[in-house]
Scaffold this motif. Structure first.
Motif, short mmCIF file in Angstrom:
data_model
loop_
_atom_site.label_atom_id
_atom_site.label_comp_id
_atom_site.label_asym_id
_atom_site.label_seq_id
_atom_site.Cartn_x
_atom_site.Cartn_y
_atom_site.Cartn_z
N ALA A 9 -12.85 -0.75 -9.80
CA ALA A 9 -12.74 0.69 -9.63
C ALA A 9 -12.44 1.01 -8.18
O ALA A 9 -11.65 1.88 -7.85
CB ALA A 9 -14.04 1.35 -10.07
N VAL A 10 -13.07 0.26 -7.32
CA VAL A 10 -12.83 0.43 -5.88
C VAL A 10 -12.19 -0.85 -5.37
O VAL A 10 -12.69 -1.94 -5.61
CB VAL A 10 -14.18 0.66 -5.14
N PRO A 11 -11.04 -0.73 -4.70
CA PRO A 11 -10.40 -1.96 -4.23
C PRO A 11 -11.25 -2.70 -3.22
O PRO A 11 -12.05 -2.10 -2.51
CB PRO A 11 -9.09 -1.47 -3.60
N LEU A 12 -11.08 -4.01 -3.22
CA LEU A 12 -11.78 -4.84 -2.25
C LEU A 12 -11.09 -4.68 -0.89
O LEU A 12 -9.89 -4.89 -0.78
CB LEU A 12 -11.71 -6.29 -2.72
N ALA A 13 -11.84 -4.27 0.11
CA ALA A 13 -11.26 -4.05 1.44
C ALA A 13 -11.59 -5.23 2.34
O ALA A 13 -12.76 -5.59 2.49
CB ALA A 13 -11.81 -2.76 2.04
N VAL A 75 -2.44 -5.80 -1.38
CA VAL A 75 -1.86 -6.99 -2.00
C VAL A 75 -2.48 -7.16 -3.39
O VAL A 75 -3.69 -7.05 -3.55
CB VAL A 75 -2.05 -8.27 -1.15
N GLY A 76 -1.64 -7.39 -4.36
CA GLY A 76 -2.14 -7.46 -5.72
C GLY A 76 -2.61 -6.08 -6.16
O GLY A 76 -2.32 -5.08 -5.51
N ALA A 77 -3.37 -6.06 -7.25
CA ALA A 77 -3.77 -4.77 -7.81
C ALA A 77 -4.96 -4.16 -7.08
O ALA A 77 -5.11 -2.95 -7.03
CB ALA A 77 -4.10 -4.95 -9.29
N ASP A 78 -5.77 -4.98 -6.48
CA ASP A 78 -7.06 -4.45 -6.05
C ASP A 78 -7.59 -5.03 -4.74
O ASP A 78 -8.80 -5.09 -4.54
CB ASP A 78 -8.08 -4.64 -7.17
N ILE A 79 -6.69 -5.49 -3.89
CA ILE A 79 -7.14 -5.96 -2.58
C ILE A 79 -6.40 -5.18 -1.50
O ILE A 79 -5.17 -5.10 -1.51
CB ILE A 79 -6.88 -7.47 -2.39
N VAL A 80 -7.15 -4.57 -0.62
CA VAL A 80 -6.56 -3.85 0.50
C VAL A 80 -6.91 -4.58 1.79
O VAL A 80 -8.08 -4.87 2.04
CB VAL A 80 -7.08 -2.40 0.57
N LEU A 81 -5.89 -4.92 2.53
CA LEU A 81 -6.13 -5.60 3.81
C LEU A 81 -6.02 -4.59 4.94
O LEU A 81 -5.06 -3.82 5.01
CB LEU A 81 -5.09 -6.71 4.03
#
Ligand SMILES: Nc1nc2c(ncn2[C@@H]2O[C@H](COP(=O)(O)OP(=O)(O)O)[C@@H](O)[C@H]2O)c(=O)[nH]1
Ligand SMILES: [Mg+2]
Length: 199
Positions: A9-13, A75-81
């Motif tokens: 639900a919340v992207p991994l930062a 990057v990808g559906a749910d990872i924010v760098l």
């Protein structure tokens, strides 16, 4: 862990550092991959910095990053760098520990014309135990040395990835970041396997 659902639900930062010598392309890399207008703190090279900012080899360079670059890429559906470019000059080293806090990993950019400039960054991440890779920024497609020669020259551990890139190219920069995330994940899973089951 949630049970295998691919979309959080919340992207991994995740926080990633972009390090390397002065003029190696850190600001360029963060700018080319970032989805948001990168926050940059460039300053016109002043006469005060003239003694300390070595521009030999990058004579066309008239600005310098005084604090840091900041950018964001999904990057990808749910990872924010979240990308933090480290200041290249020695006189801003005091910022490094603050920046490195909580970083998942680091990209050390290298320019084979001035390879020694990335020694301090490599040393720093080795000492901290921060996972990193070395990305050779091929200025104008220049590849004086292959990845293996760079690995030898920097005396890198065998598991540290060395990749070639063009910091101006979004796809290339994104590939570097994906390689880093994969490298970190591999390290974590190797460690977890090595540590055995603890719970
Ligand atoms: N030809 C070429 N120039 C580059 C490349 N990457 C960066 N530059 C230029 O090199 C200079 C230094 O790059 P910059 O990103 O400011 O370096 P930083 O000090 O590491 O932030 C800038 O003028 C860039 O436009 C590259 O891959 N090829
Ligand atoms: Mg810069």
């Amino acid at each position: 862990m949630d049970s295998g659902r691919s979309n959080r639900a919340v992207p991994l930062a995740l926080k990633i550092l972009v390090a390397g010598g002065f003029g190696v392309g850190k600001t360029t890399l963060v700018g080319s991959v970032s989805e948001i207008r990168p926050l940059q703190t460039e300053e016109v090279l002043s006469s005060v910095g003239a003694d300390t900012d070595d521009v030999s080899g990058v004579e066309g360079k008239s600005t310098t990053t005084v604090a840091m670059d900041f950018g964001r890429i999904t990057v990808g559906a749910d990872i924010v760098l979240y990308l933090f470019g480290t200041p290249g000059q020695d006189r801003f080293w005091f910022l490094w520990d603050e920046l490195a806090h909580g970083a998942l990993g680091a990209v050390v950019l290298a320019d084979t014309r001035r390879l020694a400039d990335c020694f301090p960054s490599v040393d720093y991440f080795e000492r901290r135990g921060t996972p990193f890779l070395v990305a050779v920024n091929c200025f104008d497609g220049e590849q004086r040395f292959g990845a293996q020669a760079v690995r030898n020259a920097l005396d890198l551990d065998a598991d540290v990835p060395v990749v070639l890139c063009d910091a101006r190219d979004r796809r290339s920069g994104k590939d570097v970041l994906i390689t880093l995330v994969e490298h970190v994940m591999e390290r974590v899973s190797r460690r977890t396997a090595g540590a055995g089951r603890r719970s």
